[in-house]
Design an enzyme around this catalytic site. Sequence first.
Site, PDB file in Angstrom:
ATOM      1  N   ARG A  91       0.784  -1.198   0.067  1.00  0.00           N
ATOM      2  CA  ARG A  91      -0.228   0.217   0.190  1.00  0.00           C
ATOM      3  C   ARG A  91       0.494   1.460  -0.182  1.00  0.00           C
ATOM      4  NH1 ARG A  91      -4.740  -0.609   4.084  1.00  0.00           N
ATOM      5  NH2 ARG A  91      -5.882   0.861   2.657  1.00  0.00           N
TER       6      ARG A  91
ATOM      7  N   ASP B 237     -15.903   2.508   1.982  1.00  0.00           N
ATOM      8  CA  ASP B 237     -15.391   1.169   2.291  1.00  0.00           C
ATOM      9  C   ASP B 237     -16.466   0.389   2.048  1.00  0.00           C
ATOM     10  OD1 ASP B 237     -12.747   1.999   3.153  1.00  0.00           O
ATOM     11  OD2 ASP B 237     -13.771   2.438   5.448  1.00  0.00           O
TER      12      ASP B 237
ATOM     13  N   LYS C 136      -6.821  -0.301  -1.295  1.00  0.00           N
ATOM     14  CA  LYS C 136      -7.221  -0.137  -0.458  1.00  0.00           C
ATOM     15  C   LYS C 136      -6.576  -1.734   0.183  1.00  0.00           C
ATOM     16  CE  LYS C 136      -9.429   2.722   0.267  1.00  0.00           C
ATOM     17  NZ  LYS C 136      -9.251   3.987   1.618  1.00  0.00           N
TER      18      LYS C 136
HETATM   19  C1  S3P Z   1      -9.841   5.383   7.269  1.00  0.00           C
HETATM   20  C2  S3P Z   1      -9.853   6.044   5.705  1.00  0.00           C
HETATM   21  C3  S3P Z   1     -10.697   5.952   4.863  1.00  0.00           C
HETATM   22  C4  S3P Z   1     -10.554   4.127   5.089  1.00  0.00           C
HETATM   23  C5  S3P Z   1     -10.329   3.020   5.618  1.00  0.00           C
HETATM   24  C6  S3P Z   1     -10.408   4.317   7.532  1.00  0.00           C
HETATM   25  C7  S3P Z   1      -9.411   6.612   8.271  1.00  0.00           C
HETATM   26  O1  S3P Z   1      -8.916   5.072   4.090  1.00  0.00           O
HETATM   27  O2  S3P Z   1     -10.748   3.457   4.025  1.00  0.00           O
HETATM   28  O3  S3P Z   1     -10.582   2.043   5.882  1.00  0.00           O
HETATM   29  O4  S3P Z   1     -10.296   6.312   9.257  1.00  0.00           O
HETATM   30  O5  S3P Z   1      -9.423   7.221   8.220  1.00  0.00           O
HETATM   31  P1  S3P Z   1      -8.615   6.762   3.100  1.00  0.00           P
HETATM   32  O6  S3P Z   1      -7.938   7.824   4.359  1.00  0.00           O
HETATM   33  O7  S3P Z   1      -6.790   5.774   3.315  1.00  0.00           O
HETATM   34  O8  S3P Z   1      -9.278   6.866   1.844  1.00  0.00           O
END
Ligand code: S3P
Length: 428
Positions: free
Chosen positions: A122, A315, A342
């Site tokens: 990632r 998500d 993801k």
């Molecule tokens: C999250 C932000 C999102 C989400 C992840 C949790 C968080 O990711 O997909 O499951 O807790 O800030 P991204 O910031 O990469 O979009």
Amino acid sequence: MTTVLTSQVKRLVGELSIPGDKSISHRSVMFGAIAHGKTTVSNFLTGEDCLSTIACFRKLGVTIHQHEDKVEIIGKGFDGLVEPTERLDVGNSGTTIRLMLGILSGRPFYAALEGDSSIAKRPMTRVTNPLSQMGAVIDGRENGKFTPISIRGGNLEGFTYELPMASAQVKSAIILAGLQANGTTTVIEPSKTRDHTERMIRQFGGEVSVDGLKVSVTGGQTLQATHVHVPGDISSAAFFLVAGAIVPNSEVTMRNVGINPSRTGIIDVMLQMGASLHVSEEGKDAAEPVADLTITTSSLKGITIEGDMIPRLIDEIPIIALLATQANGTTVIKDAEELKVKETNRIDTVVNELKKLGASIEATDDGMIIHGGSKLHGGQVNSYGDHRIGMMLAIASLISSEEVTLENEEAISVSYPMFFSHLNKLIN
Ligand code: S3P
């Protein structure tokens, strides 16, 4: 582990109390650690991701007591964190590594961070670039792109940063660094993302200013311990919202679900598709709003999902894709390139695994096109270690005409360890 899933379910009926929100649970431990005093948390999510956050902050010298969903964190402020003697292992958790990097970027010591094989793929430069610009010294595999990552924090300078992508993790990492920086730090988002970090700063007695897509903090604030009650995770409730809508003769109620507007895209989309979904009046006085959600079997139509809606349901796209296979007409999901980075490349895993069960679905560069009205059959599918893909496939199996087996079922415990016991409660 491979599991035979339950298929051909006749109805789902009952009530669930949805486990705590993953994003808020992570943040409750992190803010508890950087605040002064004893923070108590209730309805903490005991999924593996949040347990990784606890383990990492213990290695940073923080005393944390956890018993089931109750957590106590003894915070001594940012200065109370100490250089870890071992690597910080974030497991499968992107939120843990990215937000923790924000905290560590202002700490005058060395730390090494790593995670599992999914974390190793990632992208990390989205956080390490801005944090380096603020003054942290960060390196990692492939010229700093991937884990393992090393960080030596230090004197940070506040700055203004335009986020290249809509990401609450990146926004939060910069805000957490900004709380330790000289002067003011401003983040400008391309679209509004979840604002749990901003809300939690206020809950812990700090100040943050939010002006549309612009979020600013000044450094040197002292945060004070508090009590955090974590609302139920709408991203977990989403699986049962969709299950209740597509399994015949169903009625499912979920209690105390977080309905922060930056997370409720799934509700808006389901209502737009025609779902029989009722949202009770929201609880008013908490830092995060909550409501009860009731879904009954629904007749659905395909829609287009794009633009600013995407971060509000990022998500939930795997389970929305399944919902769309059961709608009349075509659903198009656009502007969702973020799915590729993801826990798995969720454009590929959603499309490939649903196809194996007979869905009519195509991948596009920034999303997918789903033709409704598919009858799902059995097959052998794989979560590829991605919790949300595993749960989506378990819900798909409920309406499949033959047996579905799921490989790597254990990934589900990352965010919803009691998923199968909750599902079985509704089947019986
Ligand atoms: C999250 C932000 C999102 C989400 C992840 C949790 C968080 O990711 O997909 O499951 O807790 O800030 P991204 O910031 O990469 O979009």
